[in-house]
Write a protein that holds these residues in place. Sequence first.
Motif, PDB file in Angstrom:
ATOM      1  N   ASP A  62     -20.874 -24.131 -57.263  1.00 43.70           N
ATOM      2  CA  ASP A  62     -21.955 -24.889 -58.591  1.00 43.70           C
ATOM      3  C   ASP A  62     -22.348 -23.899 -59.218  1.00 43.70           C
ATOM      4  OD1 ASP A  62     -23.732 -23.439 -56.969  1.00 43.70           O
ATOM      5  OD2 ASP A  62     -24.987 -25.852 -56.650  1.00 43.70           O
ATOM      6  N   VAL A  63     -21.990 -22.203 -59.045  1.00 45.79           N
ATOM      7  CA  VAL A  63     -23.206 -21.713 -59.634  1.00 45.79           C
ATOM      8  C   VAL A  63     -22.721 -21.871 -61.621  1.00 45.79           C
ATOM      9  CG1 VAL A  63     -22.906 -18.894 -60.367  1.00 45.79           C
ATOM     10  CG2 VAL A  63     -22.909 -20.098 -57.847  1.00 45.79           C
ATOM     11  N   ILE A  64     -21.036 -21.218 -61.291  1.00 48.08           N
ATOM     12  CA  ILE A  64     -20.694 -22.201 -63.125  1.00 48.08           C
ATOM     13  C   ILE A  64     -20.914 -23.312 -63.643  1.00 48.08           C
ATOM     14  CG2 ILE A  64     -18.864 -22.374 -63.999  1.00 48.08           C
ATOM     15  CD1 ILE A  64     -19.317 -18.934 -62.955  1.00 48.08           C
ATOM     16  N   LYS A  65     -21.014 -24.883 -62.479  1.00 53.30           N
ATOM     17  CA  LYS A  65     -21.966 -25.621 -62.657  1.00 53.30           C
ATOM     18  C   LYS A  65     -23.161 -25.238 -63.474  1.00 53.30           C
ATOM     19  CE  LYS A  65     -18.296 -28.478 -60.073  1.00 53.30           C
ATOM     20  NZ  LYS A  65     -17.883 -27.710 -59.025  1.00 53.30           N
ATOM     21  N   GLN A  66     -23.753 -24.933 -62.812  1.00 59.40           N
ATOM     22  CA  GLN A  66     -25.347 -25.008 -63.418  1.00 59.40           C
ATOM     23  C   GLN A  66     -25.184 -23.711 -64.241  1.00 59.40           C
ATOM     24  OE1 GLN A  66     -28.092 -22.651 -60.676  1.00 59.40           O
ATOM     25  NE2 GLN A  66     -26.651 -22.778 -59.339  1.00 59.40           N
ATOM     26  N   ILE A  67     -24.842 -22.564 -65.051  1.00 58.12           N
ATOM     27  CA  ILE A  67     -24.662 -22.190 -65.631  1.00 58.12           C
ATOM     28  C   ILE A  67     -24.235 -23.322 -67.068  1.00 58.12           C
ATOM     29  CG2 ILE A  67     -23.555 -20.269 -67.670  1.00 58.12           C
ATOM     30  CD1 ILE A  67     -25.484 -19.429 -65.039  1.00 58.12           C
ATOM     31  N   GLU A  68     -23.189 -24.730 -66.905  1.00 55.31           N
ATOM     32  CA  GLU A  68     -22.384 -24.710 -68.079  1.00 55.31           C
ATOM     33  C   GLU A  68     -23.393 -25.712 -68.555  1.00 55.31           C
ATOM     34  OE1 GLU A  68     -18.310 -25.587 -67.620  1.00 55.31           O
ATOM     35  OE2 GLU A  68     -18.954 -25.529 -65.422  1.00 55.31           O
ATOM     36  N   ALA A  69     -24.422 -26.102 -67.271  1.00 52.84           N
ATOM     37  CA  ALA A  69     -25.511 -27.325 -68.221  1.00 52.84           C
ATOM     38  C   ALA A  69     -26.521 -26.161 -68.588  1.00 52.84           C
ATOM     39  CB  ALA A  69     -25.995 -27.715 -66.327  1.00 52.84           C
ATOM     40  N   ILE A  70     -26.705 -25.642 -68.137  1.00 49.55           N
ATOM     41  CA  ILE A  70     -27.803 -24.569 -69.703  1.00 49.55           C
ATOM     42  C   ILE A  70     -27.333 -24.535 -70.913  1.00 49.55           C
ATOM     43  CG2 ILE A  70     -29.008 -22.561 -69.421  1.00 49.55           C
ATOM     44  CD1 ILE A  70     -28.998 -22.123 -66.659  1.00 49.55           C
ATOM     45  N   LEU A  71     -26.433 -24.486 -70.667  1.00 48.16           N
ATOM     46  CA  LEU A  71     -25.106 -23.930 -71.962  1.00 48.16           C
ATOM     47  C   LEU A  71     -25.742 -25.246 -72.294  1.00 48.16           C
ATOM     48  CD1 LEU A  71     -22.813 -21.657 -71.026  1.00 48.16           C
ATOM     49  CD2 LEU A  71     -24.925 -21.429 -72.258  1.00 48.16           C
ATOM     50  N   ARG A  72     -25.027 -26.787 -72.120  1.00 45.31           N
ATOM     51  CA  ARG A  72     -24.965 -27.569 -72.734  1.00 45.31           C
ATOM     52  C   ARG A  72     -26.054 -28.392 -73.005  1.00 45.31           C
ATOM     53  NH1 ARG A  72     -20.490 -28.460 -68.757  1.00 45.31           N
ATOM     54  NH2 ARG A  72     -18.625 -28.943 -69.819  1.00 45.31           N
ATOM     55  N   LYS A  73     -27.052 -28.011 -71.897  1.00 46.69           N
ATOM     56  CA  LYS A  73     -28.879 -28.341 -72.793  1.00 46.69           C
ATOM     57  C   LYS A  73     -29.274 -28.007 -73.979  1.00 46.69           C
ATOM     58  CE  LYS A  73     -33.274 -28.627 -71.024  1.00 46.69           C
ATOM     59  NZ  LYS A  73     -34.302 -28.399 -69.438  1.00 46.69           N
ATOM     60  N   HIS A  74     -28.434 -26.622 -74.454  1.00 48.74           N
ATOM     61  CA  HIS A  74     -28.978 -26.070 -75.850  1.00 48.74           C
ATOM     62  C   HIS A  74     -27.923 -25.853 -76.564  1.00 48.74           C
ATOM     63  CE1 HIS A  74     -32.652 -24.520 -73.369  1.00 48.74           C
ATOM     64  NE2 HIS A  74     -32.645 -24.682 -72.720  1.00 48.74           N
ATOM     65  N   ASP A  75     -26.781 -27.236 -76.303  1.00 49.09           N
ATOM     66  CA  ASP A  75     -25.876 -26.990 -77.281  1.00 49.09           C
ATOM     67  C   ASP A  75     -25.051 -25.935 -77.684  1.00 49.09           C
ATOM     68  OD1 ASP A  75     -24.111 -28.859 -78.999  1.00 49.09           O
ATOM     69  OD2 ASP A  75     -25.654 -28.365 -80.525  1.00 49.09           O
ATOM     70  N   ALA A  76     -25.162 -25.161 -76.538  1.00 46.63           N
ATOM     71  CA  ALA A  76     -24.199 -23.457 -76.799  1.00 46.63           C
ATOM     72  C   ALA A  76     -23.439 -23.275 -75.937  1.00 46.63           C
ATOM     73  CB  ALA A  76     -25.522 -22.594 -76.079  1.00 46.63           C
ATOM     74  N   TYR A  77     -22.137 -24.879 -74.671  1.00 44.88           N
ATOM     75  CA  TYR A  77     -21.432 -24.733 -74.666  1.00 44.88           C
ATOM     76  C   TYR A  77     -20.238 -24.528 -75.673  1.00 44.88           C
ATOM     77  CZ  TYR A  77     -17.952 -25.754 -70.937  1.00 44.88           C
ATOM     78  OH  TYR A  77     -16.888 -25.543 -70.269  1.00 44.88           O
TER      79      TYR A  77
END
Length: 386
Positions: A62-77
């Motif tokens: 789930d490592v990549i899901k964690q990174i994606e979630a952080i990026l989405r939270k900051h509108d940077a994905y």
Amino acid sequence: MSALSTTVHESSDLTGSYAYTELKQVYYGPGIVETALPTLLQKLGAKKALVVTGKSLHDKTDVIKQIEAILRKHDAYGDVFYEIGEHAPVAGIKNGLQKFKDAGADIIVAVGGGSPIDASKAILYNLQQETGGEFHRQIAIPTTLSAAEYTVGAGFTNEQGVKVAVSDQKLAPAGVILDAKLTLATPERLWLSTGIRALDHAVEGLYRALIPPPLKYLFYASIADLFKYLPQSKANPQDVDVRQKLQIASWMSLWPIKPERYSALGLSHALGHKLGAAYGIPHGITSCLTLAPVVALQATAVSVEDRKWLADTLFYLRIPSQGSEEKDILALSEAIAKLVEDLGLRTTLAQYKVPQEDVTKIAEKALGKSDNPLYPKVVRILENLY
């Protein structure tokens, strides 16, 4: 990796220089990715990130899901690209470049080991060659100990299966995040073997050209910590503090430097590059194979000054001197071999189906030519690895 053309060289003296690379900041600590990633994006002025990783990390953790979630939270994905295989085949580089464009990304967040981090450098290099503009940057989030995040070069495998390299100071990741919690899903053999890869960096750094003396004391600290904490990590893989100490040891093993000119690491790395891509041997495992016998060879092959740097390693490992520098270097070689054995990483070239008739070719490619004085000794090293 350039050819090794001489038997004796001076790695350092009392005249030299030091400059840091284009790396802007390193964040380290368990769980720090949550705050470090958005902070780095803001500092770098990045708006949209392409996540570059490997298939296993993407599909099995789930490592990549964690990174994606952080990026989405900051509108940077922007998107995620996970077609990066071991040794970074060029097909993945080309596809990743297209994905970067399609996503409208302006930065790469590379997550994983040396392959995605090096592949990201190659993607950004090819993009710059295509556009002629400024280099886009990378944030590296390593989950192994291979230390690719501290270099300015990128190795990848071309269509012929040959490892090639690109290099530019701007290819050094702009930021590195060492979050030990993200390494918990890394397979044990990969984690420990890349620890030996870090050991390879540190040991060969002791006789690498153009390395200032202060960095060599960082290498000693790295060597001591790798010897101490790799067995502890094997005994208790869930100990996050130990894993964090290993990530810091990996950082010290290949401390970022901008030398006045390129200098190759050493023979163990040269052999590893020739064995890795051509025969499908992971980089960490090549170091498990080559480092100990190469160190033994250096007991007589390196300069008097470099011999002392190597021999003094015993002090930092709390191993008594054997009475001479040559014997101390041989003791260091034996200690490395024992560490590899204790970690369950001992292997052979036969296990990776390397044809014995290829030994002379591998030695010649690693040294650059067969009339190098070390050639017969390197052939013997390789023969003894079966």
